[in-house]
Motif scaffolding. Structure first.
Motif, mmCIF file in Angstrom:
data_model
loop_
_atom_site.group_PDB
_atom_site.id
_atom_site.type_symbol
_atom_site.label_atom_id
_atom_site.label_comp_id
_atom_site.label_asym_id
_atom_site.label_seq_id
_atom_site.Cartn_x
_atom_site.Cartn_y
_atom_site.Cartn_z
ATOM 1 N N GLY A 96 2.735 -7.458 -5.278
ATOM 2 C CA GLY A 96 2.860 -6.270 -6.136
ATOM 3 C C GLY A 96 3.913 -5.284 -5.663
ATOM 4 O O GLY A 96 3.965 -4.150 -6.139
ATOM 5 N N VAL A 97 4.766 -5.704 -4.717
ATOM 6 C CA VAL A 97 5.821 -4.810 -4.220
ATOM 7 C C VAL A 97 6.974 -4.788 -5.227
ATOM 8 O O VAL A 97 7.315 -5.822 -5.816
ATOM 9 C CB VAL A 97 6.324 -5.282 -2.837
ATOM 10 N N ASN A 98 7.555 -3.618 -5.410
ATOM 11 C CA ASN A 98 8.719 -3.500 -6.282
ATOM 12 C C ASN A 98 9.960 -3.970 -5.518
ATOM 13 O O ASN A 98 10.319 -3.397 -4.493
ATOM 14 C CB ASN A 98 8.889 -2.034 -6.719
ATOM 15 N N VAL A 99 10.598 -5.032 -6.013
ATOM 16 C CA VAL A 99 11.766 -5.599 -5.329
ATOM 17 C C VAL A 99 12.983 -5.489 -6.238
ATOM 18 O O VAL A 99 12.920 -5.839 -7.418
ATOM 19 C CB VAL A 99 11.552 -7.090 -4.960
ATOM 20 N N THR A 100 14.067 -5.002 -5.671
ATOM 21 C CA THR A 100 15.312 -4.936 -6.424
ATOM 22 C C THR A 100 16.425 -5.540 -5.554
ATOM 23 O O THR A 100 16.152 -6.067 -4.476
ATOM 24 C CB THR A 100 15.596 -3.489 -6.876
ATOM 25 N N CYS A 101 17.660 -5.519 -6.043
ATOM 26 C CA CYS A 101 18.736 -6.158 -5.282
ATOM 27 C C CYS A 101 20.003 -5.318 -5.360
ATOM 28 O O CYS A 101 20.225 -4.612 -6.344
ATOM 29 C CB CYS A 101 18.998 -7.568 -5.803
ATOM 30 N N GLY A 102 20.810 -5.397 -4.297
ATOM 31 C CA GLY A 102 22.014 -4.563 -4.236
ATOM 32 C C GLY A 102 23.251 -5.328 -3.806
ATOM 33 O O GLY A 102 23.166 -6.329 -3.091
ATOM 34 N N GLN A 103 24.395 -4.809 -4.225
ATOM 35 C CA GLN A 103 25.697 -5.402 -3.896
ATOM 36 C C GLN A 103 26.088 -5.112 -2.448
ATOM 37 O O GLN A 103 26.730 -5.923 -1.800
ATOM 38 C CB GLN A 103 26.752 -4.842 -4.866
ATOM 39 N N ASP A 104 25.763 -3.905 -1.973
ATOM 40 C CA ASP A 104 26.005 -3.477 -0.591
ATOM 41 C C ASP A 104 27.490 -3.276 -0.287
ATOM 42 O O ASP A 104 27.900 -2.182 0.092
ATOM 43 C CB ASP A 104 25.380 -4.469 0.399
ATOM 44 N N GLU A 147 0.836 -1.211 0.000
ATOM 45 C CA GLU A 147 0.000 0.000 0.000
ATOM 46 C C GLU A 147 0.874 1.266 0.000
ATOM 47 O O GLU A 147 0.552 2.259 -0.657
ATOM 48 C CB GLU A 147 -0.918 -0.010 1.225
ATOM 49 N N ALA A 148 1.978 1.209 0.741
ATOM 50 C CA ALA A 148 2.881 2.370 0.834
ATOM 51 C C ALA A 148 3.789 2.486 -0.390
ATOM 52 O O ALA A 148 4.543 3.445 -0.506
ATOM 53 C CB ALA A 148 3.729 2.268 2.098
ATOM 54 N N ARG A 149 3.717 1.516 -1.272
ATOM 55 C CA ARG A 149 4.571 1.447 -2.469
ATOM 56 C C ARG A 149 6.052 1.632 -2.085
ATOM 57 O O ARG A 149 6.793 2.369 -2.716
ATOM 58 C CB ARG A 149 4.116 2.454 -3.527
ATOM 59 N N ILE A 150 6.448 0.932 -1.026
ATOM 60 C CA ILE A 150 7.858 0.919 -0.611
ATOM 61 C C ILE A 150 8.624 -0.024 -1.530
ATOM 62 O O ILE A 150 8.149 -1.114 -1.860
ATOM 63 C CB ILE A 150 7.980 0.474 0.866
ATOM 64 N N VAL A 199 11.100 -12.454 -0.795
ATOM 65 C CA VAL A 199 11.076 -11.841 -2.121
ATOM 66 C C VAL A 199 9.859 -12.276 -2.935
ATOM 67 O O VAL A 199 9.150 -11.438 -3.510
ATOM 68 C CB VAL A 199 12.384 -12.181 -2.881
ATOM 69 N N LYS A 200 9.593 -13.570 -2.967
ATOM 70 C CA LYS A 200 8.483 -14.038 -3.815
ATOM 71 C C LYS A 200 7.135 -13.539 -3.293
ATOM 72 O O LYS A 200 6.274 -13.134 -4.072
ATOM 73 C CB LYS A 200 8.483 -15.572 -3.892
ATOM 74 N N GLU A 201 6.973 -13.544 -1.974
ATOM 75 C CA GLU A 201 5.716 -13.063 -1.395
ATOM 76 C C GLU A 201 5.549 -11.568 -1.666
ATOM 77 O O GLU A 201 4.439 -11.095 -1.942
ATOM 78 C CB GLU A 201 5.690 -13.330 0.119
#
Ligand code: ZN
Length: 411
Positions: free
Chosen positions: A300-308, A262-265, A293-295
């Motif tokens: 509908g959450v935008n998921v990305t990934c980082g090297q950190d 809902e918060a489009r985080i 991640v899959k859930e």
């Protein structure tokens, strides 16, 4: 046209395509032959993709390896080891190490980049100055956004609050945070409130380290979602790590994931680092510290990934290759079906572009000509082989070319 790419395939459909670029923008995407350009690239049947994006990194402590041993392998010790080093860090050395990391990222096809900058009693604004020097040095080669990061907490520390305000006025682009560095959830709520005050005053996005712990007590992601909605900051907030989510019970996870949607985080998983640092105190079975991640994607959450991190007290490896990070995220999150692999391939590309709120990202007429030609014929091929980044192009200008050669000395 300034540049014409011929004999390429599109990243999604695999269709043959020619791409024309004029004045740094894509001006033609065609299945038929384009007129000659001033410069031409024969892609040799390889994939043309919008450039990759690194949404979560720490330039200042990249490649601090000698004398920075983390005996326990925990996040806690890494922060302690780094604390002793950052006090005396030479800015020349920061710029030198950050440059190695950025040159590697650029050669791998990265064109947008976020770096967290420690703002605390030890670092003051010293490391911010070093990061700003790096951003200036690389301004024609890669877009860098700097995040003011109060890693040691700020809810009970007026000095750090003041430093954070100063950082936002002295060149930091984004308000960071680490609510689970506070004493409890009440202070975490205050930490997030302070960050929103700063973000609203500066019209800035927020990008926090969230619940980077195995301890299911921490669910500051829920506080972040609630305050994002209250403040009308939907789509402008990112939550990195979210490790505790893997230790929550399903009821809590469902409730928070609904609020995050809902918060489009934007959720940024740092799978390589989380697999390495989390679960260190567990006997078997061990928690893995991976965001659900899959859930999240299903909700509908935008998921990305980082090297950190790159070869330092937090993480011993790394290659500044978002495709390697996406591959590890795919393993950690059990993404093996073709559609799931496509979703993983999108994480450091269009999902991260959404995180950066880029509206001119992609292969279409009018898009910014930040492109990558990669030796791949599909999403699974791109992640499986992580092939040569044959050309990396910024605003229509070729930045790097790579081509691995192999000679077989057997029949
Ligand atoms: Zn981080």
């Amino acid at each position: 046209m300034d540049l014409v790419i011929r004999n390429a395939i599109l990243d999604r459909s695999g269709e043959p395509v020619e791409v024309g670029i004029t004045n740094g923008r894509i001006t033609a995407v065609s299945t038929s032959t384009l007129p000659p350009g001033d410069l031409e690239i024969d892609a040799g049947g390889a994939m043309v993709s919008p450039a990759l994006i690194e949404p979560h990194f720490h330039l200042e402590n990249a490649l601090i390896w000698e004398g920075a041993l983390n005996h326990s392998g925990t996040l806690h010790e890494a922060i302690e080891v780094y604390g002793a080093i950052k006090r005396d860090m030479e800015l020349d050395d920061l710029v030198r190490r950050a440059s190695i990391a950025l040159d590697a990222a650029i050669a791998n096809g990265v064109q947008w980049f976020r770096s967290h900058v420690d703002i605390d009693r030890t670092a003051q604004l010293h490391l911010l100055r070093g990061n700003i020097a790096v951003r200036e040095k690389y301004k024609d080669l890669i877009d860098i956004q700097l995040i003011a990061f109060p890693q040691m907490g700020m809810a009970r520390d007026p000095e750090v609050m003041d430093l954070m305000w100063q950082a936002m006025e002295s060149g930091a682009d984004i308000v960071g945070g680490m609510p689970h560095a506070e004493r409890d959830m009440d202070d975490a709520a205050r930490h997030i409130e302070i960050a929103f005050d700063m973000a609203k005053a500066r019209d800035a996005d927020i990008d926090m380290h969230i619940d980077e712990t195995d301890d299911p007590y921490w669910h500051s992601l829920e506080l972040l979602a609630d305050q994002t909605i209250e403040n009308g900051w939907q789509g402008r907030v990112s939550a990195g790590h979210c490790c505790a989510m893997s230790a929550w019970d399903d009821a809590l996870a469902e409730r928070v994931i609904a609020k995050v949607a809902e918060a489009r985080i934007n959720v940024i998983t740092m799978a390589p680092i989380n697999l390495m640092l989390e679960g260190r105190g567990d006997s078997h079975p061990k928690r893995r510290g991976i965001a659900r991640v899959k859930e999240l994607l299903e909700a509908g959450v935008n998921v990305t990934c980082g090297q950190d991190d790159l070869q330092n007290m937090f993480y011993s490896f790394g290659n500044m290759d978002p495709l390697e990070v996406a591959l590890i995220a795919a393993h950690a999150a059990h993404m093996s079906a073709p559609q799931e692999i496509e979703a993983a391939f999108d994480m450091p590309r269009c999902n991260a572009a959404k995180n950066f709120r880029l509206d001119d990202y992609g292969i279409f007429e009018g898009a910014r000509a930040n492109l990558l030609i990669i030796d791949a014929n599909s999403a699974v091929d791109a992640l499986r082989r992580r092939g040569d980044r044959l050309y990396v192009i910024r605003d229509g200008r070729i930045l790097t070319q790579s081509k691995t050669t192999l000679q077989r000395h057997y029949a």
